[in-house]
Design a protein around this motif. Structure first.
Motif, PDB file in Angstrom:
ATOM      1  N   GLU A  95      35.840  35.150  33.080  1.00 28.64           N
ATOM      2  CA  GLU A  95      36.629  36.363  32.847  1.00 28.64           C
ATOM      3  C   GLU A  95      37.362  36.783  34.122  1.00 28.64           C
ATOM      4  OE1 GLU A  95      35.308  40.813  32.131  1.00 28.64           O
ATOM      5  OE2 GLU A  95      34.691  39.486  30.524  1.00 28.64           O
ATOM      6  N   GLU A  96      38.525  37.318  33.923  1.00 31.34           N
ATOM      7  CA  GLU A  96      39.313  37.759  35.071  1.00 31.34           C
ATOM      8  C   GLU A  96      38.637  38.939  35.761  1.00 31.34           C
ATOM      9  OE1 GLU A  96      43.321  38.736  34.166  1.00 31.34           O
ATOM     10  OE2 GLU A  96      43.748  36.772  33.321  1.00 31.34           O
ATOM     11  N   LEU A  97      38.559  38.880  37.067  1.00 34.03           N
ATOM     12  CA  LEU A  97      38.003  40.000  37.835  1.00 34.03           C
ATOM     13  C   LEU A  97      39.136  40.699  38.567  1.00 34.03           C
ATOM     14  CD1 LEU A  97      34.772  39.005  39.821  1.00 34.03           C
ATOM     15  CD2 LEU A  97      35.011  40.817  38.153  1.00 34.03           C
ATOM     16  N   ASP A  98      39.241  41.985  38.359  1.00 32.93           N
ATOM     17  CA  ASP A  98      40.210  42.755  39.145  1.00 32.93           C
ATOM     18  C   ASP A  98      39.515  43.113  40.451  1.00 32.93           C
ATOM     19  OD1 ASP A  98      41.896  44.559  40.308  1.00 32.93           O
ATOM     20  OD2 ASP A  98      42.332  45.644  38.453  1.00 32.93           O
ATOM     21  N   ILE A  99      39.613  42.194  41.390  1.00 36.04           N
ATOM     22  CA  ILE A  99      38.823  42.286  42.617  1.00 36.04           C
ATOM     23  C   ILE A  99      39.165  43.520  43.452  1.00 36.04           C
ATOM     24  CG2 ILE A  99      40.319  40.855  44.083  1.00 36.04           C
ATOM     25  CD1 ILE A  99      36.516  40.614  43.959  1.00 36.04           C
ATOM     26  N   VAL A 100      40.411  43.950  43.406  1.00 32.94           N
ATOM     27  CA  VAL A 100      40.800  45.143  44.170  1.00 32.94           C
ATOM     28  C   VAL A 100      40.109  46.369  43.581  1.00 32.94           C
ATOM     29  CG1 VAL A 100      42.718  46.610  44.888  1.00 32.94           C
ATOM     30  CG2 VAL A 100      43.003  44.138  44.856  1.00 32.94           C
ATOM     31  N   LYS A 101      40.164  46.492  42.253  1.00 39.72           N
ATOM     32  CA  LYS A 101      39.536  47.652  41.600  1.00 39.72           C
ATOM     33  C   LYS A 101      38.016  47.627  41.783  1.00 39.72           C
ATOM     34  CE  LYS A 101      39.140  50.188  37.235  1.00 39.72           C
ATOM     35  NZ  LYS A 101      38.206  51.063  37.893  1.00 39.72           N
ATOM     36  N   VAL A 102      37.434  46.444  41.581  1.00 34.82           N
ATOM     37  CA  VAL A 102      35.982  46.314  41.761  1.00 34.82           C
ATOM     38  C   VAL A 102      35.585  46.760  43.164  1.00 34.82           C
ATOM     39  CG1 VAL A 102      34.145  44.596  42.060  1.00 34.82           C
ATOM     40  CG2 VAL A 102      35.583  44.520  40.028  1.00 34.82           C
ATOM     41  N   THR A 103      36.341  46.311  44.151  1.00 34.47           N
ATOM     42  CA  THR A 103      36.020  46.637  45.545  1.00 34.47           C
ATOM     43  C   THR A 103      36.189  48.130  45.813  1.00 34.47           C
ATOM     44  OG1 THR A 103      36.711  44.423  46.186  1.00 34.47           O
ATOM     45  CG2 THR A 103      36.572  46.055  47.946  1.00 34.47           C
ATOM     46  N   GLU A 104      37.252  48.710  45.301  1.00 43.71           N
ATOM     47  CA  GLU A 104      37.459  50.143  45.524  1.00 43.71           C
ATOM     48  C   GLU A 104      36.396  50.977  44.808  1.00 43.71           C
ATOM     49  OE1 GLU A 104      41.454  51.358  44.789  1.00 43.71           O
ATOM     50  OE2 GLU A 104      42.273  49.903  46.198  1.00 43.71           O
ATOM     51  N   ASP A 105      36.033  50.576  43.595  1.00 49.35           N
ATOM     52  CA  ASP A 105      34.978  51.302  42.862  1.00 49.35           C
ATOM     53  C   ASP A 105      33.641  51.190  43.597  1.00 49.35           C
ATOM     54  OD1 ASP A 105      36.678  52.160  40.903  1.00 49.35           O
ATOM     55  OD2 ASP A 105      36.233  50.513  39.528  1.00 49.35           O
ATOM     56  N   MET A 106      33.384  50.008  44.133  1.00 50.69           N
ATOM     57  CA  MET A 106      32.149  49.789  44.875  1.00 50.69           C
ATOM     58  C   MET A 106      32.102  50.699  46.112  1.00 50.69           C
ATOM     59  SD  MET A 106      31.439  47.636  47.803  1.00 50.69           S
ATOM     60  CE  MET A 106      32.495  46.206  47.629  1.00 50.69           C
ATOM     61  N   ILE A 107      33.208  50.766  46.830  1.00 55.22           N
ATOM     62  CA  ILE A 107      33.263  51.638  48.017  1.00 55.22           C
ATOM     63  C   ILE A 107      33.067  53.097  47.597  1.00 55.22           C
ATOM     64  CG2 ILE A 107      34.749  52.496  49.878  1.00 55.22           C
ATOM     65  CD1 ILE A 107      36.095  49.724  49.911  1.00 55.22           C
ATOM     66  N   ASP A 108      33.749  53.493  46.528  1.00 55.28           N
ATOM     67  CA  ASP A 108      33.630  54.892  46.061  1.00 55.28           C
ATOM     68  C   ASP A 108      32.190  55.225  45.689  1.00 55.28           C
ATOM     69  OD1 ASP A 108      36.282  55.348  46.466  1.00 55.28           O
ATOM     70  OD2 ASP A 108      36.882  54.987  44.391  1.00 55.28           O
ATOM     71  N   PHE A 109      31.513  54.265  45.051  1.00 53.79           N
ATOM     72  CA  PHE A 109      30.112  54.503  44.663  1.00 53.79           C
ATOM     73  C   PHE A 109      29.258  54.791  45.898  1.00 53.79           C
ATOM     74  CE2 PHE A 109      25.767  53.142  44.227  1.00 53.79           C
ATOM     75  CZ  PHE A 109      25.366  53.748  43.060  1.00 53.79           C
ATOM     76  N   TYR A 110      29.384  53.941  46.903  1.00 51.83           N
ATOM     77  CA  TYR A 110      28.542  54.102  48.103  1.00 51.83           C
ATOM     78  C   TYR A 110      28.935  55.353  48.892  1.00 51.83           C
ATOM     79  CZ  TYR A 110      26.154  49.628  47.540  1.00 51.83           C
ATOM     80  OH  TYR A 110      25.358  48.604  47.072  1.00 51.83           O
ATOM     81  N   ARG A 111      30.225  55.678  48.895  1.00 53.86           N
ATOM     82  CA  ARG A 111      30.660  56.898  49.613  1.00 53.86           C
ATOM     83  C   ARG A 111      30.090  58.142  48.952  1.00 53.86           C
ATOM     84  NH1 ARG A 111      36.106  58.019  49.507  1.00 53.86           N
ATOM     85  NH2 ARG A 111      35.980  59.438  51.238  1.00 53.86           N
ATOM     86  N   ASP A 115      26.745  60.404  52.131  1.00 56.33           N
ATOM     87  CA  ASP A 115      27.777  61.281  52.705  1.00 56.33           C
ATOM     88  C   ASP A 115      28.396  60.698  53.963  1.00 56.33           C
ATOM     89  OD1 ASP A 115      27.452  63.115  50.780  1.00 56.33           O
ATOM     90  OD2 ASP A 115      26.032  64.369  51.885  1.00 56.33           O
ATOM     91  N   ASN A 116      27.546  60.125  54.815  1.00 53.68           N
ATOM     92  CA  ASN A 116      28.071  59.655  56.102  1.00 53.68           C
ATOM     93  C   ASN A 116      28.258  58.137  56.149  1.00 53.68           C
ATOM     94  OD1 ASN A 116      25.373  59.239  56.035  1.00 53.68           O
ATOM     95  ND2 ASN A 116      24.975  59.804  58.162  1.00 53.68           N
ATOM     96  N   LEU A 117      28.838  57.622  55.056  1.00 52.08           N
ATOM     97  CA  LEU A 117      29.263  56.214  55.068  1.00 52.08           C
ATOM     98  C   LEU A 117      30.613  56.175  55.789  1.00 52.08           C
ATOM     99  CD1 LEU A 117      28.503  53.359  53.505  1.00 52.08           C
ATOM    100  CD2 LEU A 117      30.598  53.908  52.327  1.00 52.08           C
ATOM    101  N   THR A 118      30.656  55.564  56.947  1.00 53.51           N
ATOM    102  CA  THR A 118      31.871  55.672  57.760  1.00 53.51           C
ATOM    103  C   THR A 118      32.549  54.338  58.056  1.00 53.51           C
ATOM    104  OG1 THR A 118      30.556  55.581  59.768  1.00 53.51           O
ATOM    105  CG2 THR A 118      31.085  57.775  58.931  1.00 53.51           C
TER     106      THR A 118
END
Lengths: 234, 141
Positions: A95-111, A115-118
Motif C-alpha cells: 500500500e502507498e505510504l504518504d511518508i510526509v503525512k505519516v512523519t508529520e503526524d508522528m511528530i505531532d503525536f510526540y509533541r 511538552d518539551n520535545l525540542t
C-alpha cells in the motif's frame, strides 16, 4: 547548547551554536558516523537539558539501532524516543505510504505527549525519498522544511552521499535535484580522508546560518564513551 | 489518504477475519462526523487501550478496526507512535504473529491489564460526571 553536547564540538564554532528551530542537513558517505554523531549528540544534550528528543529511523529497526549505538558506547536516554517505520512498512505491504503525512503526524503525536520535545532527527532522507511515491517530493521539500521550523523543533536530517562530488554544485540543475542543500539552515558534513598510511574520519560545518563557525575539517573519533572531536585533520 | 485507499479499507474492514470483535452496541448516529472524529482523536489512548485489553492486534489491523467501529480513519503516524509509547511504558507488548515474522501483534501485559482497567474506570467516571452535568443543565431550559 548543542555545541557542548559532544567533546570538542565547540571547537568548530567561533561563536554561536546550532540555532534552535533550524533544519540541519547531516551529510556524508557510508561509515562516516552520521547516525552515531547525531544519536550521541542527542543523548548528551538530553542529559544536560532534560528536554525530549525524537529519532525517526527509516533504515534500521529500533532494536538494531540501539545495539549498534551500545557497541559504540552510546546509551539511550529515556527521554529520547525512537520511531522506526519498519512495522508500518512491512504491515502496509504494497500500500502507498504518504511518508510526509505519516512523519508529520508522528511528530505531532510526540509533541502533544511531551511538552518539551525540542529536537528531531530523520535517518535518512534517502530512505524518505525512496519510500515516498510522490514524484515531486523533492520539489515539495520546501513545505516539509517550513513545517519542521513551524513546529519549533531543531531538526537534523541525515543524507547519505555517494561521493564528494555530490557536495559541490556545478550547475543550477543540481539545486533542483538536491533542493535540501539550499533549503537547510545548516550543513554538517562527515567524511573520510584517506592518506598513504592511514584513514581519518572528519567533521566539517559547511554552512550554519546565524552562527560564526570554522570551515576546517576536524578529526572525529569513537572511544569507549562515544564520539569526540579532535583538532584540525591537517 | 486517497479515496481508493479509503474504499479499500472500507471493504476490508467489513471482512476482517482475524479480529474477533463483536459490537454489541450500535454506534450512536452523530450528526456531525467531525465531532465524532474529534472525540475519537482526543480519547484515542483510552479507546486503543480498551481494545488491546480484549484482543491481540497489529497496528495496521487496529487502524482498520477503528475505521470499522467508528468510521474514522487514523494516520499510521499517530497510531504506531501511540503503540510504541504504550510499549515503552510496559502497558502493552509486541509479539510476532504465528508464522508471520513481518507482523507484530500488540496486546496488554499482565500489569498493563490492571492499569488499563483503572484508566477505563477513571475515564468512565469523569465522562459520566461531565455528561450528567450537561444533561442536568439542559433539563433546566
Amino acid at each position: 547548547m548543542f555545541r557542548n553536547s559532544i567533546t570538542g564540538l565547540d571547537g568548530l564554532f567561533k561563536d554561536g551554536d546550532i540555532p534552535k528551530g533550524s533544519v540541519i542537513l547531516v551529510t556524508g558517505i557510508e561509515g562516516a558516523l552520521k547516525t552515531s554523531f547525531i544519536f550521541n549528540m542527542f543523548s548528551n544534550h538530553i542529559a544536560d537539558t532534560g528536554e525530549h528528543g525524537l529519532y525517526a529511523s527509516l533504515e534500521e529497526t529500533k532494536e538494531s539501532h540501539l545495539r549498534n549505538m551500545e557497541s559504540l558506547g552510546i546509551r539511550k536516554s529515556d527521554l529520547l524516543h525512537i520511531f522506526d517505520y519498519e512495522d508500518m512498512r512491512s504491515e502496509s505491504k504494497n500500500e502507498e505510504l504518504d511518508i510526509v503525512k505519516v512523519t508529520e503526524d508522528m511528530i505531532d503525536f510526540y509533541r502533544e505527549k511531551y511538552d518539551n520535545l525540542t529536537f528531531f532527527a530523520l535517518d535518512s532522507l534517502n530512505a524518505f525519498y525512496s519510500i515516498s511515491t510522490g514524484v515531486n517530493l523533492r520539489k515539495n521539500m520546501y513545505h516539509f522544511f517550513t513545517r519542521l521550523r513551524d513546529k519549533d523543533l531543531t531538526s537534523f536530517l541525515i543524507l547519505e552521499t555517494c561521493s564528494p562530488d555530490k557536495y559541490v554544485f556545478v550547475s543550477s540543475a543540481d539545486h533542483v535535484e538536491h533542493p535540501e542543500y539550499f533549503l537547510a539552515d545548516g550543513i554538517i558534513e562527515l567524511g573520510v580522508i584517506e592518506a598513504k598510511e592511514n584513514v581519518k574520519r572528519y567533521i566539517q560545518i559547511r554552512k550554519m546560518r546565524g552562527a560564526n563557525h570554522s570551515m576546517e575539517k576536524h578529526q572525529i573519533m569513537v572511544g569507549k564513551d562515544g564520539i569526540s572531536i579532535l583538532g584540525s585533520v591537517y | 489518504m486517497s479515496s481508493s485507499v479509503i474504499e479499500r479499507l472500507d471493504r476490508e474492514s467489513k471482512n476482517i477475519e482475524n479480529v474477533k470483535i463483536v459490537l454489541e452496541i450500535e454506534p450512536p448516529k452523530l450528526n456531525s462526523h467531525q465531532l465524532k472524529e474529534n472525540i475519537i482523536k482526543s480519547h484515542l489512548e483510552i479507546i486503543v487501550l480498551s481494545m488491546l485489553a480484549e484482543i491481540s492486534i497489529s497496528g495496521y489491523d487496529l487502524i482498520k478496526e477503528i475505521f470499522a467501529r467508528y468510521n474514522v480513519f487514523l494516520s499510521q503516524g499517530t497510531v504506531y507512535s501511540l503503540l510504541y509509547c504504550l510499549k515503552d511504558e510496559g502497558i502493552i507488548r509486541a509479539e510476532f504473529a504465528k508464522g508471520d515474522m513481518r507482523t507484530k501483534r500488540y496486546s496488554a501485559t499482565q500489569e498493563g491489564k490492571q492499569i488499563i482497567e483503572k484508566r477505563i474506570d477513571e475515564f468512565i467516571e469523569a465522562e459520566e460526571y461531565i455528561l450528567n452535568s450537561i444533561k442536568n443543565r439542559r433539563s433546566i431550559f
